[in-house]
Each structure stands twice: as C-alpha cells, then as structure tokens.
Design an enzyme around this catalytic site. Sequence first.
Site, PDB file in Angstrom:
ATOM      1  N   ARG A   1      -4.194 -10.080   4.522  1.00  0.00           N
ATOM      2  CA  ARG A   1      -4.434 -10.134   2.940  1.00  0.00           C
ATOM      3  C   ARG A   1      -3.036  -9.775   2.243  1.00  0.00           C
ATOM      4  O   ARG A   1      -2.636  -8.686   2.458  1.00  0.00           O
ATOM      5  CB  ARG A   1      -5.623  -9.251   2.700  1.00  0.00           C
ATOM      6  CG  ARG A   1      -5.956  -8.893   1.318  1.00  0.00           C
ATOM      7  CD  ARG A   1      -7.209  -8.297   1.043  1.00  0.00           C
ATOM      8  NE  ARG A   1      -7.674  -8.086  -0.039  1.00  0.00           N
ATOM      9  CZ  ARG A   1      -7.330  -7.276  -1.094  1.00  0.00           C
ATOM     10  NH1 ARG A   1      -5.996  -6.435  -0.820  1.00  0.00           N
ATOM     11  NH2 ARG A   1      -7.724  -7.281  -2.359  1.00  0.00           N
TER      12      ARG A   1
ATOM     13  N   LYS B   1       0.919  -1.194  -0.029  1.00  0.00           N
ATOM     14  CA  LYS B   1      -0.073  -0.157   0.061  1.00  0.00           C
ATOM     15  C   LYS B   1       0.664   1.293   0.005  1.00  0.00           C
ATOM     16  O   LYS B   1       2.053   1.130   0.298  1.00  0.00           O
ATOM     17  CB  LYS B   1      -0.991   0.099   1.264  1.00  0.00           C
ATOM     18  CG  LYS B   1      -2.126  -1.059   0.924  1.00  0.00           C
ATOM     19  CD  LYS B   1      -3.186  -0.933   1.786  1.00  0.00           C
ATOM     20  CE  LYS B   1      -4.502  -1.835   1.199  1.00  0.00           C
ATOM     21  NZ  LYS B   1      -5.529  -2.280   1.949  1.00  0.00           N
TER      22      LYS B   1
END
Length: 262
Positions: free
Chosen positions: A239, A197
């Site tokens: 995840r 991210k």
Amino acid sequence: MGVINATPDSFSDGGRFADAAAAIAHGRQLLREGADWLDVGGESTRPGAVPVAEAEELRRVIPVIEALAGDGARVSVDTRNATVARVAVAAGATLLNDVGASLGQVAAELGVAWAAMHVQGEPATMQDDPRYDDVVAEVLEVLVTRAEVARVAGVPEVWIDPGIGFGKTVEHNLTLLAHLDAFVATGFPVLVGTSRKGFLGRLLGQSDDTDEPAPVDDRLEGSIATATWAMTCGVAMVRAHDVRATVHAALVIGGHTTEDAA
Ligand code: HH2
C-alpha cells in the site's frame, strides 16, 4: 495499492484530497502511474485520530468510489464501519480494507474480498504503550484465526496485513518486517503498508544524526526500501502513496531478469 485519503487530517497527505474532485483526479493519476488497486478512505487512523461520524465518512468516500469504479478501476474501501462498507460495495468497491479486522462477516454477506489488518487497541491510544511478548506470533495468531473464520464463512478472497504502525513500536515494526516470510507462509495473500510511516521518520532522522524525525514528505527512500523488501519476501501487495516510485522499484526487482539487464 495506491492510497487516496479523502480526509482533512491524514498524517501523510491530510487535506490534499479532501475534496471529491481532487481525490478522483488523484486516483486517476495513480492508475496512470501503475496502481492495480485504489484504496479510498474517509477516516484517518493515524495515532491519536478521533473517529469520524458515519454520515461524514460516507459523504467523503462514496462519490470518489463511484467515479473511480465507474472508470473500471479496482477500488477498495478503507473503513472500520460496516455501513460504510456496504454502501461502498454498492458504489463499486470490491475489497474491504479493514484496519480493525472485524468486517469478515460483512465481506462474506456481500461476497467481496477482505483484507484483515492487525491493530492493537484503537487509533486514539494505540501508540501510548504497545506491548507484546512475541509480536510476530501474536499478530499471526490473530490474523490467521480471523482469516480462517472468514474463509469458512465464504469470503471469496482473504488478505492478511500485519498492520505496521498500528499499536507497534519501531522495534515491533522492524521485527514484523524481518519476519514477513512467516506471514507469506500462511498461504493467505499478504498486504503491507509502510508508506511514509512514523517509524521511517524516526529511522531516517537518526541516520541524518538528528533527534527530529524526518518529515512525512522526506520518507520516500524508507518507503521504497521497505516496500521492495516486502515484495522480495513474497508479499503480494504493498500500500503506497508514491505509486510511480514504488512501481519502478517493483519492476526493477521483479520485472527484469539479469539477462534482460545485460
Ligand atoms: N495504513 C494506513 C491506513 N490503512 N490499511 C492497510 N491494509 N494497511 C496499512 O498499513 C494501512 C491501512 C495508514 O496510512 P494513511 O492512510 O496514509 O494515513 P491515515 O490513517 O492518517 O489516513
């Protein structure tokens, strides 16, 4: 949870698995690498992403879910759309990974597990100016309220996810990660996604002494460090795009005692 983005535009791997055959082959590879769940998504929710039409989302995800669930894999569908969720469950998905935290009733009707992720705003604008007085308390309040409603409605398994990067600054993300124990303490199983991210790009760029964020394919150390931290805090599932490396990290911290290592 291994990520399969059957999209042309995901921030991390957009276009690589847009074709169903490539997405299915990727899913099988992630299973060999040790994924317990495969998370299939057909709509990018990266900052600035535009919503995808329902028919297109269905076209992208259903053949992939059918094939992987047919192999016996545990498959989740990453969607905000109730119709896509229903068709995905008919195709074999058994967990709704809901980045809008609004499909609890649908999960109850279908009798499948539900992961409620926190987001402030909509993907198109969520990173414009995210604000909280107390990010941990506010995110917890939303998730626990919705999770309780879902549990009472009969959802068989309810997960909560603080939604790293979804309407949050770098500071907000770091504060949430520092307080994952508060999420674990709710008693709901916790899912966390930090993989590749933007906040990692910013942090890794700073440590390389540049103003430029580290590119998406150069965020592995940050992804593994934060996934490992999350698991150490008691988070039940992470995840991840880089499943092999994440599973290795999980085994090192959880699968061996000091005596084994000696
Ligand atoms: N992050 C993304 C998508 N789905 N689901 C949960 N539960 N938690 C997350 O943190 C999460 C999620 C964003 O990552 P990715 O799927 O790689 O990107 P894109 O949204 O661009 O497809």
